[in-house]
Design an enzyme around this catalytic site. Structure first.
Site, PDB file in Angstrom:
ATOM      1  N   ARG A   1       0.841  -1.203   0.000  1.00  0.00           N
ATOM      2  CA  ARG A   1       0.000   0.000   0.000  1.00  0.00           C
ATOM      3  C   ARG A   1       0.872   1.249   0.000  1.00  0.00           C
ATOM      4  O   ARG A   1       0.592   2.230  -0.678  1.00  0.00           O
ATOM      5  CB  ARG A   1      -0.975   0.020   1.204  1.00  0.00           C
ATOM      6  CG  ARG A   1      -1.741   1.327   1.265  1.00  0.00           C
ATOM      7  CD  ARG A   1      -2.899   1.440   2.256  1.00  0.00           C
ATOM      8  NE  ARG A   1      -2.911   0.490   3.320  1.00  0.00           N
ATOM      9  CZ  ARG A   1      -2.163   0.565   4.443  1.00  0.00           C
ATOM     10  NH1 ARG A   1      -1.343   1.591   4.617  1.00  0.00           N
ATOM     11  NH2 ARG A   1      -2.245  -0.360   5.361  1.00  0.00           N
TER      12      ARG A   1
ATOM     13  N   TYR B   1     -17.322  18.303 -13.222  1.00  0.00           N
ATOM     14  CA  TYR B   1     -17.625  16.875 -13.372  1.00  0.00           C
ATOM     15  C   TYR B   1     -18.625  16.454 -12.282  1.00  0.00           C
ATOM     16  O   TYR B   1     -18.413  16.762 -11.097  1.00  0.00           O
ATOM     17  CB  TYR B   1     -16.321  16.076 -13.262  1.00  0.00           C
ATOM     18  CG  TYR B   1     -16.537  14.582 -13.300  1.00  0.00           C
ATOM     19  CD1 TYR B   1     -16.925  13.946 -14.480  1.00  0.00           C
ATOM     20  CD2 TYR B   1     -16.374  13.805 -12.168  1.00  0.00           C
ATOM     21  CE1 TYR B   1     -17.148  12.580 -14.517  1.00  0.00           C
ATOM     22  CE2 TYR B   1     -16.596  12.431 -12.200  1.00  0.00           C
ATOM     23  CZ  TYR B   1     -16.986  11.833 -13.375  1.00  0.00           C
ATOM     24  OH  TYR B   1     -17.203  10.486 -13.404  1.00  0.00           O
TER      25      TYR B   1
ATOM     26  N   ASP C   1      -8.151  19.880 -13.084  1.00  0.00           N
ATOM     27  CA  ASP C   1      -8.497  18.552 -13.594  1.00  0.00           C
ATOM     28  C   ASP C   1      -8.168  18.562 -15.091  1.00  0.00           C
ATOM     29  O   ASP C   1      -8.857  19.199 -15.885  1.00  0.00           O
ATOM     30  CB  ASP C   1      -9.990  18.291 -13.342  1.00  0.00           C
ATOM     31  CG  ASP C   1     -10.429  16.907 -13.795  1.00  0.00           C
ATOM     32  OD1 ASP C   1      -9.778  16.328 -14.691  1.00  0.00           O
ATOM     33  OD2 ASP C   1     -11.447  16.407 -13.272  1.00  0.00           O
TER      34      ASP C   1
ATOM     35  N   LYS D   1      -9.512   7.763 -18.762  1.00  0.00           N
ATOM     36  CA  LYS D   1      -9.854   8.346 -20.055  1.00  0.00           C
ATOM     37  C   LYS D   1      -8.667   8.298 -21.015  1.00  0.00           C
ATOM     38  O   LYS D   1      -8.254   7.222 -21.389  1.00  0.00           O
ATOM     39  CB  LYS D   1     -10.386   9.771 -19.839  1.00  0.00           C
ATOM     40  CG  LYS D   1     -11.365   9.909 -18.648  1.00  0.00           C
ATOM     41  CD  LYS D   1     -12.686   9.199 -18.832  1.00  0.00           C
ATOM     42  CE  LYS D   1     -13.531   9.066 -17.575  1.00  0.00           C
ATOM     43  NZ  LYS D   1     -13.808  10.280 -16.829  1.00  0.00           N
TER      44      LYS D   1
END
Ligand SMILES: *Cc1c(COP(=O)(O)O)cnc(C)c1O
Length: 390
Positions: A45, A97, A169, A194
């Site tokens: 992690r 968004y 973003d 994306k």
């Protein structure tokens, strides 16, 4: 901008074996020689060499100091918000968004973080909306689905003067077209789902920090909250980066052609594409982006949900799906899909009309895509005719 050579050679050869592809370290832990004596890795992690390679690549591509890879774009956004404290305020782009809006509204509001929204395409609105508690400005440029553009350099200046962090973003542009840190941003986030991934086959998020100090804080949050990207998905994003330059270049060429085609079509009302001279922020886009991206939105003269539904159900190559940025063309109807949860009045005033259709223009032959749209638009006309008869 990150050109094709930079993108391809940002990916290192494995120093241990010479493997030209980055190895996938599919492990949870690392054997230690003695307590605390290890090779720089203790638990996956906290650190994983495959993820770490992706984090270095994205930091380099965005011109930042540190990168961090998360399980989704929203987990990346979440990590940035966790830099704040109760009582702090975010000033965000109004055409934000939907998932970010939900996170701010339904999770962070109850922890005392307030978000104010404004139309950031006008710098004056940003100046007016800043309060003494504003600690973070949140931009998307271009936005979804109306492709609004904000002047990142101008807003970065205002943010610095007021001691406010600026996060951009950069999902729609990708580092192949736009590098917000060079324009003065403190943080960049991506939904790597994306364009960076590029093949519609994974969910991933990235944060890049302009300074070591903020990068350290994000890394602490990443480990403390735990929404890390898996080694295999890190590898898929790395593989996507190899062809990002080539893909994005072609996405832009195809999208420009599609936008120009739509602009002269009699069934179309408005076309939203920053590469068109008619786009209200075309000049700003041309200043801060090297090209205009692969997303095109449009509305129909027959501005009804029914007409739009007929069109989106009639295309053959444009598949009806949420998401964007992959090799295959996609299209969606925001009013009934991505923006369904926003009240109709608010949605329409943000420019998301009932007939608005968003295209993610893929890498097929553009002539085939145009023919596909042509035949689908005939369904919109049919619908208009039917409506006229009734
Ligand atoms: C998809 C998207 C996100 C969210 O990313 P996920 O990977 O779906 O969590 C954030 N911002 C923008 C602009 C997006 O398109």
């Amino acid at each position: 901008m990150s050109n094709a050579t930079t993108l391809i050679h940002s990916i290192p050869v494995d120093p241990l074996t010479g493997s030209i592809s980055v190895p996938i370290y599919q492990t949870s832990t690392y054997v230690q020689e003695a307590p605390g004596v290890n090779k720089g890795y203790d638990y996956a992690r906290s650190n994983n060499p495959t993820r770490e390679t992706l984090e270095k690549i994205i930091a380099q591509l965005e011109g930042g100091k540190r990168g961090s890879a998360f399980a989704s774009g929203l987990a990346a956004i979440d990590a940035v918000v966790k830099l704040l404290q109760s009582g702090d305020e975010i000033l965000a782009v109004d055409d934000i968004y939907g998932g970010a809006f939900r996170l701010f509204t339904h999770i962070y509001a109850k922890f005392g973080i307030k978000v104010n929204y404004t139309d950031t395409t006008d710098v004056v609105n940003v100046i007016d909306a800043i309060t003494p508690n504003t600690k973070l400005i949140w931009l998307e440029s271009p936005t979804n689905p109306t492709l609004k553009i904000s002047d990142i350099a101008a807003i970065a200046k205002i943010a610095k003067q007021n001691n406010i962090l600026l996060c951009v973003d950069n999902t729609f542009a990708s580092p192949a077209l736009q590098r917000p840190i060079e324009l003065g941003a403190d943080l960049v986030i991506h939904s790597a789902t994306k364009y960076l991934g590029g093949h519609s086959d994974l969910i991933a998020g990235l944060v890049v920090s302009a300074s070591e100090e903020i990068g350290e804080q994000i890394k602490f949050i990443q480990n403390a909250s735990g929404a890390i990207l898996s080694p295999h998905d890190s590898w898929l994003v790395i593989r996507g980066v190899e062809t990002l330059g080539l893909r994005v270049k072609q996405h832009c060429i195809n999208a420009q052609r599609v936008a120009e085609y739509l602009e002269q079509h009699p069934a179309i009302d408005k076309v939203f594409y920053p590469g068109l001279k008619s786009h209200p922020n075309h000049e700003v886009a041309a200043k801060q982006q090297s090209a205009f991206g692969g997303i095109v939105s449009f509305t129909l003269k027959n501005d009804t949900e029914e007409a739009a539904k007929n069109v989106v159900c009639a295309t053959k190559y444009f598949k009806l799906a949420e998401s964007l940025g992959g090799v295959k063309s996609l299209l969606c109807h925001p009013a009934t899909m991505t923006h369904k949860s926003i009240p109709a009045e608010k949605r329409q005033s943000a420019g998301v009309a009932d007939s608005l259709i968003r295209l993610s223009v893929g890498l097929e032959e553009v002539e085939d895509l145009i023919k596909d749209i042509e035949q689908a638009l005939q369904k919109a006309n049919t619908s208009a005719e039917i409506a006229a008869i009734i």
